[in-house]
Enzyme design. Sequence first.
Site, short mmCIF file in Angstrom:
data_model
loop_
_atom_site.label_atom_id
_atom_site.label_comp_id
_atom_site.label_asym_id
_atom_site.label_seq_id
_atom_site.Cartn_x
_atom_site.Cartn_y
_atom_site.Cartn_z
N LYS A 81 84.44 75.12 30.50
CA LYS A 81 83.39 75.56 31.43
C LYS A 81 83.29 77.09 31.49
O LYS A 81 82.20 77.65 31.40
CB LYS A 81 83.68 74.98 32.83
N ASP B 271 88.65 76.24 19.44
CA ASP B 271 89.00 75.24 20.45
C ASP B 271 89.46 74.00 19.70
O ASP B 271 89.12 73.81 18.54
CB ASP B 271 87.78 74.92 21.34
N CYS C 298 91.47 79.44 27.48
CA CYS C 298 92.14 78.15 27.34
C CYS C 298 93.16 78.00 28.48
O CYS C 298 93.57 79.00 29.07
CB CYS C 298 92.85 78.08 25.99
N PRO C 299 93.55 76.78 28.82
CA PRO C 299 94.57 76.62 29.86
C PRO C 299 95.96 77.01 29.34
O PRO C 299 96.15 77.10 28.12
CB PRO C 299 94.53 75.13 30.19
N SER D 214 92.62 83.88 31.68
CA SER D 214 93.06 82.47 31.78
C SER D 214 94.39 82.39 32.54
O SER D 214 94.37 82.26 33.77
CB SER D 214 93.12 81.82 30.40
N ARG D 215 95.49 82.48 31.85
CA ARG D 215 96.79 82.52 32.52
C ARG D 215 97.66 83.55 31.79
O ARG D 215 97.58 83.65 30.55
CB ARG D 215 97.49 81.15 32.51
N ASP E 204 93.32 89.90 33.82
CA ASP E 204 93.20 89.52 35.23
C ASP E 204 94.40 88.68 35.64
O ASP E 204 94.53 88.30 36.80
CB ASP E 204 91.90 88.73 35.42
N GLU F 208 103.11 87.47 37.35
CA GLU F 208 102.23 87.90 38.45
C GLU F 208 102.65 87.38 39.81
O GLU F 208 102.33 87.99 40.84
CB GLU F 208 100.77 87.50 38.17
N HIS G 30 94.21 88.94 39.44
CA HIS G 30 93.73 87.55 39.52
C HIS G 30 92.54 87.42 40.48
O HIS G 30 92.60 86.64 41.43
CB HIS G 30 94.88 86.62 39.93
#
Length: 329
Positions: A154, A174, A205-206, A233-234, A258, A263, A295
Amino acid sequence: MKVAFFSTKSYDKEYFDRFSENGNHQLSYFDATLHANTAPLAKGFDAICLFVNDNADKETIQQLAANGIKLIALRCAGFNNVDLNAAKEFNIKVVRVPAYSPEAVAEHAVALILTLNRKTHKAYNRVRESNFSLEKLTGFNLHGKTVGVVGTGKIGQAFVRIMLGFGCHVIAYDKYSADEMKAAGVKYVSFDELLHQCDIISLHCPLLPETHHLMNKKSFHKMKNGAMLINTSRGAVIDTKAAIDALKNGQLGYLGIDVYEQEEKLFFKDLSDSIIPDDTIARLISFPNVLITSHQGFFTKEALEQIATVTLHNISCFEKELPLENEVQ
Ligand code: NAD
């Protein structure tokens, strides 16, 4: 239902109170982050509501179950901070907000690109001090550049739409290709090819075992010299130490993040009066071509409304034993 919120900030309280006007649920707000030592705060509640840096590991979940918790309602999309196997074992359901505002995060990724490139943060400070010089503010046109997107879910798709509007050539990597993206002219390539070709790479991506340190020493080596990397993302999708080395030797031209691997000890807190014990972030902050936000990709009015509405809906569905459309399994 009686719901205990962890890691509560003023905006959480404001939006959840506003959208739970009918008072169906009893909401209690704790400042504390969830971990094994703070889990006893959940005693007497039916559900807990968590954010990205709360840690629902096995030990914590065991305690939550012993304290009567039956539902973990995540007020975020990612669920890497919950041990899903443990939740299953202790019969605790997990729900999340899968898509509160993909545009919010995608637009923030673009803000990072534009700031790093056109140096508006530096220009703002210069002009405030009556320094109207353009020296060292040179940027580059985005038009015509090759942008690589890792993960066209998304947020990735929302990001692609914006970059196509800038006149960029967009390629993607992907595990599953999206027909809408292919129809829009996006070419899916291997991860290595994406690294080789791109002027800008944005991670969407996660965080999964397979994406942990996806950007590592080897991948930085395969990137175009001087390219830009954006991560909303992470944090742990990037090996931060390898990123620092790549910045030092010039392989990595710009880094906009971000999210950050460590973190949870820093982000969402005002530490302006403290000594930061984390030397890695201190080193990152020292680079002129690194931009860090804490974040805030999700942080728009629209997203906060959607997060509150969907989370409260998830909790009501659980209470009424209705199907949990946003369950994480
Ligand atoms: P999504 O589930 O819609 O899309 C994720 C995409 O990544 C999917 O297309 C999936 O196939 C792809 N993917 C999975 N494994 C992959 C791999 N190994 N390599 C490449 N692609 C892979 O998720 P989304 O809503 O687009 O969110 C993406 C991530 O953004 C979330 O997992 C979350 O970590 C992060 N996020 C950050 C913020 C923020 O404030 N910075 C807010 C929301 C979400």
